[in-house]
Scaffold this motif. Structure first.
Motif, PDB file in Angstrom:
ATOM      1  N   GLU A   1      25.687  46.543  45.897  1.00  0.00           N
ATOM      2  CA  GLU A   1      26.556  45.889  46.889  1.00  0.00           C
ATOM      3  C   GLU A   1      27.573  44.981  46.200  1.00  0.00           C
ATOM      4  OE1 GLU A   1      26.902  46.651  50.064  1.00  0.00           O
ATOM      5  OE2 GLU A   1      25.384  48.190  49.693  1.00  0.00           O
ATOM      6  N   TRP A   2      27.155  44.311  45.140  1.00  0.00           N
ATOM      7  CA  TRP A   2      28.092  43.491  44.358  1.00  0.00           C
ATOM      8  C   TRP A   2      29.195  44.369  43.781  1.00  0.00           C
ATOM      9  CZ3 TRP A   2      28.153  43.868  38.811  1.00  0.00           C
ATOM     10  CH2 TRP A   2      29.062  43.006  38.194  1.00  0.00           C
ATOM     11  N   LEU A   3      28.829  45.519  43.202  1.00  0.00           N
ATOM     12  CA  LEU A   3      29.843  46.440  42.667  1.00  0.00           C
ATOM     13  C   LEU A   3      30.788  46.904  43.761  1.00  0.00           C
ATOM     14  CD1 LEU A   3      28.021  48.791  40.128  1.00  0.00           C
ATOM     15  CD2 LEU A   3      29.783  47.086  39.649  1.00  0.00           C
ATOM     16  N   ARG A   4      30.243  47.265  44.907  1.00  0.00           N
ATOM     17  CA  ARG A   4      31.087  47.728  46.024  1.00  0.00           C
ATOM     18  C   ARG A   4      32.088  46.650  46.426  1.00  0.00           C
ATOM     19  NH1 ARG A   4      27.874  49.625  50.906  1.00  0.00           N
ATOM     20  NH2 ARG A   4      29.965  50.146  51.597  1.00  0.00           N
ATOM     21  N   ARG A   5      31.658  45.404  46.392  1.00  0.00           N
ATOM     22  CA  ARG A   5      32.537  44.301  46.798  1.00  0.00           C
ATOM     23  C   ARG A   5      33.586  43.973  45.728  1.00  0.00           C
ATOM     24  NH1 ARG A   5      28.812  40.781  47.279  1.00  0.00           N
ATOM     25  NH2 ARG A   5      29.150  39.688  45.311  1.00  0.00           N
ATOM     26  N   GLU A   6      33.183  43.943  44.466  1.00  0.00           N
ATOM     27  CA  GLU A   6      34.057  43.425  43.412  1.00  0.00           C
ATOM     28  C   GLU A   6      34.836  44.482  42.621  1.00  0.00           C
ATOM     29  OE1 GLU A   6      34.717  40.361  43.269  1.00  0.00           O
ATOM     30  OE2 GLU A   6      33.052  39.529  44.426  1.00  0.00           O
ATOM     31  N   LEU A   7      34.278  45.663  42.472  1.00  0.00           N
ATOM     32  CA  LEU A   7      34.931  46.688  41.648  1.00  0.00           C
ATOM     33  C   LEU A   7      35.787  47.580  42.546  1.00  0.00           C
ATOM     34  CD1 LEU A   7      35.199  47.619  38.738  1.00  0.00           C
ATOM     35  CD2 LEU A   7      33.268  49.157  39.117  1.00  0.00           C
ATOM     36  N   THR A   8      36.959  47.084  42.862  1.00  0.00           N
ATOM     37  CA  THR A   8      37.861  47.767  43.795  1.00  0.00           C
ATOM     38  C   THR A   8      38.823  48.689  43.050  1.00  0.00           C
ATOM     39  OG1 THR A   8      39.512  46.011  43.657  1.00  0.00           O
ATOM     40  CG2 THR A   8      37.783  45.768  45.351  1.00  0.00           C
ATOM     41  N   ALA A   9      39.411  49.608  43.792  1.00  0.00           N
ATOM     42  CA  ALA A   9      40.427  50.492  43.212  1.00  0.00           C
ATOM     43  C   ALA A   9      41.605  49.674  42.692  1.00  0.00           C
ATOM     44  CB  ALA A   9      40.889  51.514  44.242  1.00  0.00           C
ATOM     45  N   GLU A  10      41.933  48.595  43.385  1.00  0.00           N
ATOM     46  CA  GLU A  10      43.047  47.747  42.963  1.00  0.00           C
ATOM     47  C   GLU A  10      42.753  47.064  41.623  1.00  0.00           C
ATOM     48  OE1 GLU A  10      43.158  48.698  47.110  1.00  0.00           O
ATOM     49  OE2 GLU A  10      41.600  47.604  46.033  1.00  0.00           O
ATOM     50  N   ARG A  11      41.546  46.575  41.474  1.00  0.00           N
ATOM     51  CA  ARG A  11      41.179  45.933  40.206  1.00  0.00           C
ATOM     52  C   ARG A  11      41.156  46.948  39.060  1.00  0.00           C
ATOM     53  NH1 ARG A  11      36.648  41.523  42.102  1.00  0.00           N
ATOM     54  NH2 ARG A  11      38.132  39.800  42.246  1.00  0.00           N
ATOM     55  N   VAL A  12      40.653  48.140  39.340  1.00  0.00           N
ATOM     56  CA  VAL A  12      40.636  49.176  38.307  1.00  0.00           C
ATOM     57  C   VAL A  12      42.071  49.559  37.936  1.00  0.00           C
ATOM     58  CG1 VAL A  12      39.964  51.557  37.779  1.00  0.00           C
ATOM     59  CG2 VAL A  12      38.345  50.008  38.905  1.00  0.00           C
ATOM     60  N   ALA A  13      42.944  49.704  38.918  1.00  0.00           N
ATOM     61  CA  ALA A  13      44.349  50.035  38.638  1.00  0.00           C
ATOM     62  C   ALA A  13      44.992  48.955  37.766  1.00  0.00           C
ATOM     63  CB  ALA A  13      45.123  50.202  39.941  1.00  0.00           C
ATOM     64  N   GLU A  14      44.704  47.700  38.065  1.00  0.00           N
ATOM     65  CA  GLU A  14      45.249  46.600  37.261  1.00  0.00           C
ATOM     66  C   GLU A  14      44.693  46.634  35.839  1.00  0.00           C
ATOM     67  OE1 GLU A  14      44.778  41.801  37.257  1.00  0.00           O
ATOM     68  OE2 GLU A  14      45.239  42.748  39.185  1.00  0.00           O
ATOM     69  N   HIS A  15      43.402  46.916  35.712  1.00  0.00           N
ATOM     70  CA  HIS A  15      42.766  46.958  34.397  1.00  0.00           C
ATOM     71  C   HIS A  15      43.313  48.102  33.539  1.00  0.00           C
ATOM     72  CE1 HIS A  15      39.591  45.551  31.751  1.00  0.00           C
ATOM     73  NE2 HIS A  15      39.201  46.794  31.548  1.00  0.00           N
ATOM     74  N   PHE A  16      43.712  49.191  34.179  1.00  0.00           N
ATOM     75  CA  PHE A  16      44.254  50.358  33.481  1.00  0.00           C
ATOM     76  C   PHE A  16      45.784  50.411  33.540  1.00  0.00           C
ATOM     77  CE2 PHE A  16      39.910  51.689  33.649  1.00  0.00           C
ATOM     78  CZ  PHE A  16      39.754  52.580  32.601  1.00  0.00           C
ATOM     79  N   ALA A  17      46.423  49.308  33.828  1.00  0.00           N
ATOM     80  CA  ALA A  17      47.880  49.283  33.998  1.00  0.00           C
ATOM     81  C   ALA A  17      48.623  49.823  32.775  1.00  0.00           C
ATOM     82  CB  ALA A  17      48.356  47.869  34.322  1.00  0.00           C
TER      83      ALA A  17
END
Length: 110
Positions: free
Chosen positions: A38-54
């Protein structure tokens, strides 16, 4: 005790498997402890992944929740410099990029 502003490295709480097909990168993330899903579902968003892989300039990042496996799968389109056979870069296979995702910092599970 976890401080409100504390962050953790994703690799401390999850592992990942990645693959590639053409110019598409797919990374599945699994919590080491099922209670952290549930923590992963809340915090690991597509937006955060996109930013991390910018720096890889993905055209699109989609997240798929696989509740039965307690996993999140991220699909990053156009993230492999044209694909393994077209990229001039060294070692651009998707498999090696799961470590990039696992280096992400997230708010600590609480």
């Amino acid at each position: 005790m976890v401080l409100m502003n504390a962050t953790v490295i994703l690799a401390e709480h999850a592992h990942a498997r990645a693959g590639d097909k053409g110019n598409i990168l797919s990374i599945a993330v699994f919590p080491l402890d099922a209670a952290h899903y549930e923590w992963l579902r809340r915090e690991l968003t597509a937006e955060r992944v996109a930013e991390h892989f910018a720096s890889r300039r993905p055209a699109r990042v989609r997240r798929h929740e696989i509740d039965s496996l307690k996993a999140l799968n991220f699909v990053l389109e156009d993230a492999l410099e044209g694909g393994v056979n077209r990229s001039p870069g060294l070692d651009r296979h998707g498999k090696s990029l799961s470590y990039l995702l696992l280096s992400m910092r997230l708010p600590a599970p609480g």
